[in-house]
Design a protein around this motif. Structure first.
Motif, PDB file in Angstrom:
ATOM      1  N   GLU A  25      -1.223  -3.764   8.332  1.00 53.63           N
ATOM      2  CA  GLU A  25      -1.210  -5.279   7.520  1.00 53.63           C
ATOM      3  C   GLU A  25      -0.954  -5.544   9.470  1.00 53.63           C
ATOM      4  OE1 GLU A  25       2.312  -3.645   6.222  1.00 53.63           O
ATOM      5  OE2 GLU A  25       1.289  -2.652   4.351  1.00 53.63           O
ATOM      6  N   GLN A  26      -1.286  -5.738  10.260  1.00 55.85           N
ATOM      7  CA  GLN A  26      -1.644  -6.912  11.346  1.00 55.85           C
ATOM      8  C   GLN A  26      -1.930  -7.704   9.999  1.00 55.85           C
ATOM      9  OE1 GLN A  26       0.642  -6.022  14.413  1.00 55.85           O
ATOM     10  NE2 GLN A  26       1.415  -4.057  13.396  1.00 55.85           N
ATOM     11  N   GLY A  27      -2.998  -8.314  10.278  1.00 55.90           N
ATOM     12  CA  GLY A  27      -4.283  -8.852  10.194  1.00 55.90           C
ATOM     13  C   GLY A  27      -2.686 -10.317   9.769  1.00 55.90           C
ATOM     14  N   LEU A  28      -2.054 -10.138   8.440  1.00 55.84           N
ATOM     15  CA  LEU A  28      -1.380 -10.949   8.308  1.00 55.84           C
ATOM     16  C   LEU A  28      -0.418 -12.206   9.130  1.00 55.84           C
ATOM     17  CD1 LEU A  28       0.121  -9.565   5.494  1.00 55.84           C
ATOM     18  CD2 LEU A  28      -1.707 -10.387   4.974  1.00 55.84           C
ATOM     19  N   ARG A  29       0.304 -11.567  10.628  1.00 53.37           N
ATOM     20  CA  ARG A  29      -0.062 -11.918  11.629  1.00 53.37           C
ATOM     21  C   ARG A  29      -0.700 -13.085  11.659  1.00 53.37           C
ATOM     22  NH1 ARG A  29       4.036  -9.074  14.173  1.00 53.37           N
ATOM     23  NH2 ARG A  29       6.234  -8.415  13.208  1.00 53.37           N
ATOM     24  N   GLY A 210     -10.198 -15.120  10.810  1.00 55.18           N
ATOM     25  CA  GLY A 210     -10.385 -13.623  10.445  1.00 55.18           C
ATOM     26  C   GLY A 210      -8.839 -13.080   9.853  1.00 55.18           C
ATOM     27  N   ALA A 211      -7.991 -14.619   9.167  1.00 56.79           N
ATOM     28  CA  ALA A 211      -6.355 -14.569   8.683  1.00 56.79           C
ATOM     29  C   ALA A 211      -6.894 -13.974   7.077  1.00 56.79           C
ATOM     30  CB  ALA A 211      -5.920 -16.014   8.322  1.00 56.79           C
ATOM     31  N   THR A 212      -6.033 -13.340   6.731  1.00 50.76           N
ATOM     32  CA  THR A 212      -5.921 -12.671   5.288  1.00 50.76           C
ATOM     33  C   THR A 212      -5.859 -13.649   4.390  1.00 50.76           C
ATOM     34  OG1 THR A 212      -4.753 -10.847   6.252  1.00 50.76           O
ATOM     35  CG2 THR A 212      -4.873 -11.638   3.606  1.00 50.76           C
TER      36      THR A 212
END
Ligand SMILES: Nc1ncnc2c1ncn2[C@@H]1O[C@H](COP(=O)(O)OP(=O)(O)OP(=O)(O)O)[C@@H](O)[C@H]1O
Ligand SMILES: [Mg+2]
Length: 295
Positions: A25-29, A210-212
């Motif tokens: 879930e790192q992409g959420l940052r 690249g954000a979600t």
């Protein structure tokens, strides 16, 4: 607002994924963008469920709704919200720090922050950048800073809005890439224009590439059940079954206002006719809504 159906578990899940993401879930940052059709409860969820869940998890939250003044340049309400938050953080009576759970931030909850820049200059050419502001807040408050922009697609409507989008990205990178940062900067955007909101995370020109982006989880049968329970407590005469009410809610696009309107109209019939007439009323409301949207 009379009755808000809360979704604390959904809010807690999203807050945990944002503030303490697992490896997947790192992409959420990098930023979270929520999109969903009009009048389905995005703002209500942000204000009544997600912000309390984020604050309860120890984050500082700044919220701004660009819909409140669509004629204003989007950078104006954003700078106003940021200035108000900074003022709060500088004052011992401000409620932003005091809302943090004390067991998580025992040493900062009762203190005030002081900044190396002039709060009043924010948004002027000589003012501090959002990256500088975010970094000082996170370093001093020693917690996460979440910035929520509702109706985020309005930021695409002006050069100043687009520049701010890049400034938010720079803030994210400055805070999150800094070694041993005591907190993170997390940007959440919400809006009803699917293509524009999703577009903010796609394409090489997008600041938040690249954000979600995820679809706002619409209200479901549990919400409808809570409405029927209230009707029964209020001794409303004509109440449909849960199955038919849920189907009718889906028919009107999962919009609470439309369901309540349909249930109000239903009162002109007899109780045994409820399940027969509610879908007919919902279908008529759906056609009326489609007519308005196509004009
Ligand atoms: N969880 C809920 N419980 C009860 N009513 C709700 C809930 N969520 C939304 N509503 C009602 O639905 C209507 C629309 O809600 P809201 O403004 O939150 O939706 P939105 O998706 O942000 O709309 P818009 O596209 O206009 O910004 C409001 O009248 C609100 O009171
Ligand atoms: Mg809204």
């Amino acid at each position: 607002m009379s009755h808000v159906y809360h979704r604390p578990e959904l809010a807690r899940d999203i807050a945990t994924q944002l503030l303490r993401p697992g490896v997947l879930e790192q992409g959420l940052r990098s930023g979270l963008f929520l999109f969903g059709p009009r009048r389905t409860g995005k703002t209500t969820f942000l204000l009544h469920d997600l912000i309390p869940a984020l604050e309860n998890a120890g984050a500082l939250v700044v919220y701004v709704d660009l819909w409140t003044d669509v004629s204003a340049d989007p950078s104006t309400p954003i700078h106003t919200a940021l200035r108000a938050a900074l003022k709060c953080l500088q004052s011992t009576t401000g409620d932003l720090l005091s809302r943090l759970p004390r067991h998580r931030n025992p040493d900062v909850a009762a203190t005030r922050l002081s900044f190396s820049f002039e709060t009043a200059d924010l948004g002027t050419p000589t003012g501090a950048t959002i990256a500088q502001v975010a970094k000082e807040i996170v370093d001093q408050a020693k917690t996460d800073l979440v910035f929520i922009v509702d109706e985020v697609q309005h930021m695409l409507t002006s050069g100043a809005g687009l520049a701010l989008m890049r400034a938010f990205k720079a803030a994210r990178d400055a805070v999150n890439a800094s070694p041993n940062t005591p907190g993170h900067f997390i940007f959440i955007g919400a809006g009803s224009h699917r293509a524009q909101v999703v577009g903010m995370t796609e394409g090489n020109q997008s600041a938040f590439l690249g954000a979600t982006s995820i679809e706002f989880p619409a209200l479901g049968e549990d919400y409808v059940q809570s409405v029927l329970q209230i009707l029964s407590q209020e001794k409303v005469k004509v109440i449909p079954s849960l199955l038919v009410a849920s189907q009718s809610f889906a028919l009107v696009g999962r919009r609470p206002e439309e369901l309540l309107r349909a249930l109000r109209i239903l009162q002109q019939y007899q109780p045994p006719e409820a399940d027969h007439y509610l879908p007919v009323i919902a279908a008529a409301l759906k056609v009326a809504a489609a007519d308005i949207e196509s004009k």
